[in-house]
Design a protein around this motif. Sequence first.
Motif, mmCIF file in Angstrom:
data_model
loop_
_atom_site.group_PDB
_atom_site.id
_atom_site.type_symbol
_atom_site.label_atom_id
_atom_site.label_comp_id
_atom_site.label_asym_id
_atom_site.label_seq_id
_atom_site.Cartn_x
_atom_site.Cartn_y
_atom_site.Cartn_z
ATOM 1 N N LEU A 158 -3.873 -19.070 20.790
ATOM 2 C CA LEU A 158 -3.425 -18.850 19.409
ATOM 3 C C LEU A 158 -2.128 -18.049 19.464
ATOM 4 O O LEU A 158 -2.132 -16.858 19.758
ATOM 5 N N LEU A 159 -1.027 -18.709 19.183
ATOM 6 C CA LEU A 159 0.307 -18.128 19.342
ATOM 7 C C LEU A 159 0.864 -17.784 17.962
ATOM 8 O O LEU A 159 1.018 -18.659 17.106
ATOM 9 N N LEU A 160 1.162 -16.496 17.750
ATOM 10 C CA LEU A 160 1.709 -16.026 16.476
ATOM 11 C C LEU A 160 3.191 -15.731 16.638
ATOM 12 O O LEU A 160 3.588 -14.966 17.515
ATOM 13 N N LEU A 161 3.995 -16.319 15.765
ATOM 14 C CA LEU A 161 5.442 -16.130 15.774
ATOM 15 C C LEU A 161 5.827 -15.409 14.488
ATOM 16 O O LEU A 161 5.659 -15.947 13.391
ATOM 17 N N THR A 162 6.342 -14.163 14.591
ATOM 18 C CA THR A 162 6.601 -13.366 13.408
ATOM 19 C C THR A 162 7.834 -12.497 13.591
ATOM 20 O O THR A 162 8.340 -12.343 14.709
ATOM 21 N N ASP A 163 8.279 -11.911 12.474
ATOM 22 C CA ASP A 163 9.435 -11.010 12.521
ATOM 23 C C ASP A 163 9.108 -9.641 11.940
ATOM 24 O O ASP A 163 10.001 -8.820 11.739
#
Length: 609
Positions: free
Chosen positions: A527-532
């Motif tokens: 489960l890969l989370l891409l956030t800023d």
Amino acid sequence: MEEFVGKLWHKLISRAADQSHAQAAVSLNEMRTAVGILFRALGGDGGLRVETATATEHGARRRWLQRIAGSGTAVELAWRDGETLRLPAQVALFPERGLNRDLYLWLAALAASADDEQNLPRPWLARNQVLTKRVLKRYPGLQSRYARLCAAQLALRPTPDTLKPDEAAQEQAIQQALRDPGSVVTLPPARRAPQPVYLWLHPSPPGQTAVGGSDDDDADESGGKTSDEETRKRHGERVDATEREAGLIALRMENLLTWGEFVNVNRATEEDEDGSSAPLEMETLSITRNKRTVASRLRFDLDLPSSEYDDHALGDGILLPEWDYRQRALLKDYCLLQPMLARDVVPLELPPHLRRTAQHLRRQFEALTQNRTWLRAQPDGSEMDLSAWLEFAVARHSGHPIREQGLYRDFRNNQRDLACLLLADLSLSTDAAVNNEQKIIDVIRDSLFLFAEALSAVGDRFAMYGFSSRKREHVRFHTLKDFDEPYDGAIRGRIQAIRPGYYTRMGAALRQASRLLGRQPAGRQLLLLLTDGKPNDLDHYEGRYGIEDTRQALHEAREAGHYPFCVTIDQHAGDYLPHLFGPGNYVVIRRPDELPRQLPLLYARLTGN
């Protein structure tokens, strides 16, 4: 000339009244990492952030030079609440730099032991003695450090003989409590407050009222950096608005360039930025909300678009729970997650500026793809395994007991048993600029393109979704690619259609992503989370609440057998991601424009390629 002389006099008298040691000063920025590690290692609440304390008035007697200079009325002391550990922005109390560093570490240890005291209020003197005894008993290695700090603190305190009798009795009690914690039961009364004790926690920390905060105020999605001065905690109070139009206004000219303790700020209607630093110098900010009806006004409230112009809503929504760390309970059916699909998507080819990089990545990933191989000693297969049959025949002829198994071989694809779901943050903060040519949303879009190109080349099962939110009743969950869909022009059209909007209710999105990933028949599920940035929303989903709900959602994902990992471009992520994902389960991309190229390579390392 008169103004020049006045400034010179103020500078000279302020310097003479200042007893700090600037050459030995240590700042919180230098110590933030060490303090955070020590605080958590000694059992402190891992969800607390280390922030700057505000200076508060102490009410103690000042030296005559300080009275002339008008300084020394306020002091920065350490304290903590449910969300933050507040420490002085700078410590220059002692002439030795090592002692100033030790003070930061001692205060962190003292605050870590205060967890046991949160529900058991005690008077200031008794509480700090209990905490000091507890720290020295649990961690004997700190005793020598405390002894040095105590001696240095006592050297700075006034001599009781020079004080009035009531103040002298109070000072003697404090000094005795410092030398022998637990030996003083009560603090003798006096007409003035005692001199600040820098080795103890604040006697009365600023109140918990959030200045200007309410459920319908706009949340901060700018993602910009804040200074220590801007993160100081201050007293806040709500007051009634003044009637500007009632009667005459008496104007005193000397007040034009000054701020008073009352600031008539209409947060609901005014959006002008005031460049003055005066609010940062005030201890208490009084905020008023204008209750008058305004016929026409522009309010930036991020209202939802009409269904005619919005993306397609898939179904009636999905009810999901949310974790309330204050109640320590999972609130059932608390959030409504709405699956969305982009409207009027046009199939596209890969954008020209990404084609060369995509070709390079595809070659890399295709080279990593394992070819079809012969699998020996199988219980069944397309033909006899002569080597295995010969070993079996020799063993049986020799009289050794052996079972007849694994006598075949088969020509099969040796594929990896894994599935990956990429969850991208599409909140309003992604509209910020990265450089002169790109915004964060453009970088995320390019990253999704290249990620899909690489994984389609290697043949792994993957899905991609985006999310944003506007309060708990509307968590938007955008389908970019489902597990069962092939990567083609339609998928690229959906990726091209993503745009920033709304806020970041991360827990609900992670729970839905975990559900979808759990349906995949794969031995390893990433489960890969891409956030800023960190979790936030318009309502109470701010600060500690959002952090703890996200942490609980990640814990649920791990319990389900998934492997969560975070990729972020937030330069302040080190303050909260270790608490959320744990060490080694996140990576911070220092240069956001490198994210598209780094993301597929990171996936290759995570999956063992």
